[in-house]
Design an enzyme around this catalytic site. Structure first.
Site, PDB file in Angstrom:
ATOM      1  N   ALA A 124       0.798  -1.233   0.000  1.00 36.24           N
ATOM      2  CA  ALA A 124       0.000   0.000   0.000  1.00 36.24           C
ATOM      3  C   ALA A 124       0.829   1.281   0.000  1.00 36.24           C
ATOM      4  CB  ALA A 124      -0.939  -0.001   1.198  1.00 36.24           C
ATOM      5  N   ASN A 190      -0.206  -2.482   8.248  1.00 38.50           N
ATOM      6  CA  ASN A 190       0.938  -3.320   7.932  1.00 38.50           C
ATOM      7  C   ASN A 190       2.031  -2.502   7.262  1.00 38.50           C
ATOM      8  OD1 ASN A 190       0.490  -6.188   8.675  1.00 38.50           O
ATOM      9  ND2 ASN A 190      -1.345  -5.942   7.438  1.00 38.50           N
ATOM     10  N   HIS A 220      -1.392   7.376   2.646  1.00 44.59           N
ATOM     11  CA  HIS A 220      -0.182   7.154   3.442  1.00 44.59           C
ATOM     12  C   HIS A 220       0.882   8.151   2.998  1.00 44.59           C
ATOM     13  CE1 HIS A 220      -1.907   3.395   4.833  1.00 44.59           C
ATOM     14  NE2 HIS A 220      -2.090   3.035   3.575  1.00 44.59           N
TER      15      HIS A 220
END
Length: 269
Positions: A124, A190, A220
């Site tokens: 991600a 994660n 993110h």
């Protein structure tokens, strides 16, 4: 052709299976088997010849080249070492499991003894290649700020801290180090574990996590400073329709890892 085994067949596993069509994605691989708790619930296997089983001996007896874990931290504990010792490369999605130092050590030893690789995809986030390269000298600071919309937090402990149905402005639900965040958010952060392993470790990697009703995509943002200079990377990921905690880019990242195992040219390592 790579013979691939999947551990877990939830939202990520199903999305990943759509890439196993050489005519569309130039991936010379097939899913030979899927290990799940309830085989009868797998209503749409990727191929008729794919073995769906809850028996690990059957699964690991399929002469697999690569095992992909997409079933949660406990599955890494149960099957990670066995996959490597059975002569398979192991790609893990649930990187937060590696906050357990003993588990990580045992997986590394198994990979070394079998001459196979434990592969942690970027999944991600972006910039792991640069952070990992920078860690060869001095890294002074690595930070991660993760933001996800309210629907991504249902079914987590965040429901006890925030009224997800009425939240109207961003709320920080965690601020601390990556080891703590990876344990608190096993399905959602994660990325902090992967970032820690690439850079300066779990204790030194700083993390903030937000519930943000102003966004539709999982966001993110990574910042790092060191001898190499500075870097700031922000990604906005489209959430999986069946699991908004994760994103479509996770499967794409795994496909990249599989292609790198086969290709004469490897980009972005």
């Amino acid at each position: 052709m790579l013979r691939v085994g999947l551990i877990g067949y939830g939202a990520i596993g199903k999305d990943l299976a759509t890439y196993f069509d050489g005519s569309k994605h130039e991936l010379d691989a097939e899913i030979a088997g899927i290990l799940v708790r309830s085989p009868e619930k797998v209503q749409e296997p990727p191929y008729e010849r794919c073995v769906i089983t809850n028996k690990e001996d059957v699964f690991f007896g399929l002469n697999l080249d690569v095992v992909i874990e997409a079933a949660g931290h406990h599955s890494v504990e149960l099957y990670g070492e066995k996959a490597l010792l059975n002569g398979c490369h192991l790609i893990i999605v649930s990187v937060g499991a590696l906050t357990d130092d003993n588990l990580f050590s045992s997986l590394k030893k198994a990979a070394m003894s079998s001459h196979k690789q434990l592969i942690i995809p970027s999944a991600a986030i972006a910039g792991l290649d640069r952070i990992h390269a920078a860690a060869n000298h001095t890294l002074h600071e690595v930070r991660l700020v993760s933001r996800k919309p309210p629907r991504a937090w249902y079914g987590t402990f965040v429901e006890e801290k925030v009224d997800l149905a009425t939240i109207s402005e961003p709320v920080c639900v965690f601020s601390g180090n990556a080891r703590e965040s990876a344990k608190l958010f096993p399905e959602s952060v994660n990325v902090s574990a992967a970032l820690s392993l690439a850079g300066i470790g779990f204790e030194e990697t700083k993390v903030q996590v937000y519930v943000d009703p102003s966004i539709e995509r999982n966001s993110h943002e990574i910042t790092a400073k060191g001898h190499f200079g500075e870097v700031s990377v922000k990604v906005q990921n489209t959430p999986l329709a069946d699991n908004p905690k994760s994103s479509y880019i996770v499967s794409m990242s795994i496909v990249k890892a599989l292609k790198s195992l086969q290709s004469p040219v490897v980009i972005g390592v």
